[in-house]
Motif scaffolding. Structure first.
Motif, PDB file in Angstrom:
ATOM      1  N   MET A   1       0.850  -1.165   0.000  1.00 14.22           N
ATOM      2  CA  MET A   1       0.000   0.000   0.000  1.00 14.22           C
ATOM      3  C   MET A   1       0.897   1.229   0.000  1.00 14.22           C
ATOM      4  O   MET A   1       2.094   1.128   0.092  1.00 14.22           O
ATOM      5  N   GLY A   2       0.332   2.379  -0.055  1.00 10.46           N
ATOM      6  CA  GLY A   2       1.159   3.567  -0.036  1.00 10.46           C
ATOM      7  C   GLY A   2       0.448   4.761  -0.614  1.00 10.46           C
ATOM      8  O   GLY A   2      -0.595   4.637  -1.245  1.00 10.46           O
ATOM      9  N   VAL A   3       1.026   5.887  -0.379  1.00 13.16           N
ATOM     10  CA  VAL A   3       0.519   7.138  -0.925  1.00 13.16           C
ATOM     11  C   VAL A   3       1.474   7.543  -2.039  1.00 13.16           C
ATOM     12  O   VAL A   3       2.661   7.800  -1.785  1.00 13.16           O
ATOM     13  N   LYS A   4       0.967   7.580  -3.259  1.00 14.86           N
ATOM     14  CA  LYS A   4       1.822   7.874  -4.420  1.00 14.86           C
ATOM     15  C   LYS A   4       2.441   9.261  -4.281  1.00 14.86           C
ATOM     16  O   LYS A   4       1.754  10.228  -4.019  1.00 14.86           O
ATOM     17  N   ASP A   5       3.766   9.309  -4.436  1.00 14.56           N
ATOM     18  CA  ASP A   5       4.535  10.553  -4.393  1.00 14.56           C
ATOM     19  C   ASP A   5       4.416  11.304  -3.064  1.00 14.56           C
ATOM     20  O   ASP A   5       4.546  12.529  -3.030  1.00 14.56           O
ATOM     21  N   LEU A   6       4.202  10.583  -1.961  1.00 15.75           N
ATOM     22  CA  LEU A   6       4.037  11.227  -0.658  1.00 15.75           C
ATOM     23  C   LEU A   6       5.239  12.087  -0.294  1.00 15.75           C
ATOM     24  O   LEU A   6       5.091  13.238   0.100  1.00 15.75           O
ATOM     25  N   TRP A   7       6.459  11.529  -0.412  1.00 16.21           N
ATOM     26  CA  TRP A   7       7.641  12.284   0.002  1.00 16.21           C
ATOM     27  C   TRP A   7       7.841  13.511  -0.868  1.00 16.21           C
ATOM     28  O   TRP A   7       8.254  14.558  -0.379  1.00 16.21           O
ATOM     29  N   LYS A   8       7.552  13.395  -2.152  1.00 17.16           N
ATOM     30  CA  LYS A   8       7.660  14.549  -3.047  1.00 17.16           C
ATOM     31  C   LYS A   8       6.685  15.646  -2.618  1.00 17.16           C
ATOM     32  O   LYS A   8       7.042  16.823  -2.538  1.00 17.16           O
ATOM     33  N   LEU A   9       5.460  15.262  -2.305  1.00 17.13           N
ATOM     34  CA  LEU A   9       4.454  16.234  -1.860  1.00 17.13           C
ATOM     35  C   LEU A   9       4.859  16.901  -0.548  1.00 17.13           C
ATOM     36  O   LEU A   9       4.732  18.113  -0.383  1.00 17.13           O
ATOM     37  N   LEU A  10       5.358  16.099   0.399  1.00 19.02           N
ATOM     38  CA  LEU A  10       5.774  16.650   1.686  1.00 19.02           C
ATOM     39  C   LEU A  10       6.958  17.595   1.528  1.00 19.02           C
ATOM     40  O   LEU A  10       6.995  18.669   2.138  1.00 19.02           O
ATOM     41  N   GLN A  11       7.912  17.186   0.707  1.00 19.99           N
ATOM     42  CA  GLN A  11       9.095  18.021   0.521  1.00 19.99           C
ATOM     43  C   GLN A  11       8.720  19.348  -0.128  1.00 19.99           C
ATOM     44  O   GLN A  11       9.214  20.395   0.272  1.00 19.99           O
ATOM     45  N   GLU A  12       7.835  19.321  -1.096  1.00 21.45           N
ATOM     46  CA  GLU A  12       7.417  20.552  -1.769  1.00 21.45           C
ATOM     47  C   GLU A  12       6.640  21.462  -0.832  1.00 21.45           C
ATOM     48  O   GLU A  12       6.725  22.680  -0.919  1.00 21.45           O
ATOM     49  N   SER A  13       5.889  20.879   0.090  1.00 22.60           N
ATOM     50  CA  SER A  13       4.990  21.666   0.922  1.00 22.60           C
ATOM     51  C   SER A  13       5.518  21.986   2.315  1.00 22.60           C
ATOM     52  O   SER A  13       5.297  23.074   2.827  1.00 22.60           O
ATOM     53  N   ILE A 153       8.230   3.468  22.698  1.00 26.30           N
ATOM     54  CA  ILE A 153       9.094   2.312  22.955  1.00 26.30           C
ATOM     55  C   ILE A 153      10.388   2.435  22.163  1.00 26.30           C
ATOM     56  O   ILE A 153      11.443   2.001  22.614  1.00 26.30           O
ATOM     57  N   VAL A 154      10.306   3.021  20.959  1.00 22.86           N
ATOM     58  CA  VAL A 154      11.489   3.275  20.133  1.00 22.86           C
ATOM     59  C   VAL A 154      11.541   4.766  19.814  1.00 22.86           C
ATOM     60  O   VAL A 154      10.539   5.479  19.923  1.00 22.86           O
ATOM     61  N   ASN A 155      12.729   5.221  19.421  1.00 27.12           N
ATOM     62  CA  ASN A 155      12.912   6.633  19.084  1.00 27.12           C
ATOM     63  C   ASN A 155      12.763   6.918  17.602  1.00 27.12           C
ATOM     64  O   ASN A 155      12.574   8.074  17.211  1.00 27.12           O
ATOM     65  N   ALA A 156      12.902   5.892  16.771  1.00 27.77           N
ATOM     66  CA  ALA A 156      12.843   6.093  15.324  1.00 27.77           C
ATOM     67  C   ALA A 156      12.431   4.787  14.645  1.00 27.77           C
ATOM     68  O   ALA A 156      12.574   3.695  15.217  1.00 27.77           O
ATOM     69  N   VAL A 157      11.920   4.925  13.427  1.00 28.30           N
ATOM     70  CA  VAL A 157      11.527   3.791  12.617  1.00 28.30           C
ATOM     71  C   VAL A 157      12.271   3.878  11.289  1.00 28.30           C
ATOM     72  O   VAL A 157      12.283   4.939  10.661  1.00 28.30           O
ATOM     73  N   LEU A 158      12.861   2.776  10.884  1.00 26.14           N
ATOM     74  CA  LEU A 158      13.568   2.718   9.619  1.00 26.14           C
ATOM     75  C   LEU A 158      12.760   1.829   8.674  1.00 26.14           C
ATOM     76  O   LEU A 158      12.704   0.615   8.838  1.00 26.14           O
ATOM     77  N   THR A 159      12.096   2.474   7.710  1.00 24.77           N
ATOM     78  CA  THR A 159      11.272   1.780   6.729  1.00 24.77           C
ATOM     79  C   THR A 159      11.164   2.632   5.481  1.00 24.77           C
ATOM     80  O   THR A 159      11.216   3.861   5.583  1.00 24.77           O
ATOM     81  N   PRO A 160      11.022   2.022   4.330  1.00 27.41           N
ATOM     82  CA  PRO A 160      10.818   2.818   3.119  1.00 27.41           C
ATOM     83  C   PRO A 160       9.359   3.202   2.908  1.00 27.41           C
ATOM     84  O   PRO A 160       9.050   3.984   2.021  1.00 27.41           O
ATOM     85  N   ASP A 161       8.479   2.656   3.711  1.00 23.13           N
ATOM     86  CA  ASP A 161       7.043   2.892   3.527  1.00 23.13           C
ATOM     87  C   ASP A 161       6.624   4.223   4.123  1.00 23.13           C
ATOM     88  O   ASP A 161       6.650   4.400   5.340  1.00 23.13           O
ATOM     89  N   GLY A 162       6.233   5.142   3.265  1.00 23.95           N
ATOM     90  CA  GLY A 162       5.858   6.479   3.694  1.00 23.95           C
ATOM     91  C   GLY A 162       4.509   6.553   4.376  1.00 23.95           C
ATOM     92  O   GLY A 162       4.178   7.555   5.000  1.00 23.95           O
ATOM     93  N   ASP A 163       3.719   5.488   4.273  1.00 27.13           N
ATOM     94  CA  ASP A 163       2.387   5.512   4.892  1.00 27.13           C
ATOM     95  C   ASP A 163       2.363   4.814   6.251  1.00 27.13           C
ATOM     96  O   ASP A 163       1.312   4.507   6.771  1.00 27.13           O
ATOM     97  N   ALA A 164       3.529   4.568   6.820  1.00 23.00           N
ATOM     98  CA  ALA A 164       3.603   3.830   8.082  1.00 23.00           C
ATOM     99  C   ALA A 164       2.958   4.579   9.243  1.00 23.00           C
ATOM    100  O   ALA A 164       2.511   3.973  10.203  1.00 23.00           O
ATOM    101  N   PHE A 165       2.936   5.886   9.174  1.00 24.36           N
ATOM    102  CA  PHE A 165       2.400   6.661  10.296  1.00 24.36           C
ATOM    103  C   PHE A 165       1.065   7.212   9.944  1.00 24.36           C
ATOM    104  O   PHE A 165       0.427   7.897  10.550  1.00 24.36           O
TER     105      PHE A 165
END
Length: 165
Positions: A1-13, A153-165
């Protein structure tokens, strides 16, 4: 699953790339979605020109990444995917991954596939190194890792999935 171009949208905005001082990570705990590292190693090896059946790039990459992160004082917990959740059915169908759909219907994990064997080998290595891991029966690793982060419980998450949160 995922949000298409999520990181691009976030970076632009909202975001701009920033440098990070790794020394500030000392003592942090990171949850790692390990399937990404395994798939990354598999993808890189698809174009390899040698055929050494004993070479295990997923284990090599895992070992050296763990070594590096531990040298920075970062503690790790790895998370393995469980059987795919019902919400992922249409996405898997579009990808043509029928094995995943059958496992979803049966609520079973991968086991006999090459990916399943690689996951088992990674679990053995983590056990030998004394690195904790969570082996989900059902659900996605990135969602579980995000829940660990949400509950502090953790300080960070390492995943390529932009829709994890």
């Amino acid at each position: 699953m995922g949000v298409k171009d999520l990181w691009k949208l976030l970076q632009e905005s909202y975001c701009s790339p920033q440098s990070m001082d790794w020394k500030t990570m000392n003592g942090n705990i990171w949850a790692v979605d390990l399937s990404y590292w395994i798939v990354e190693a598999r993808t890189a090896m698809q174009h390899a020109t040698f055929a050494d059946p004993t070479f295990r790039p997923h284990l090599r990459n895992l070992f050296f990444r763990i070594k590096h992160l531990l040298s920075l004082g970062i503690r790790l917990v790895f998370v393995f995917d469980g059987a795919p959740p019902p919400q992922k059915y249409l996405t898997l169908q579009k990808r043509g991954v029928l094995g995943n759909i059958n496992r979803r219907n049966l609520k079973k994990k991968y086991s006999k596939s090459s990916f399943g064997r690689q996951c088992s080998e990674c679990k053995q290595l983590l056990g030998i190194l004394g690195i904790p891991f969570v082996d989900l029966q059902y659900g996605e690793a990135e969602a579980f890792a995000a829940a660990l982060d949400k509950h502090g419980i953790v300080n960070a998450v390492l995943t390529p999935d932009g829709d994890a949160f």
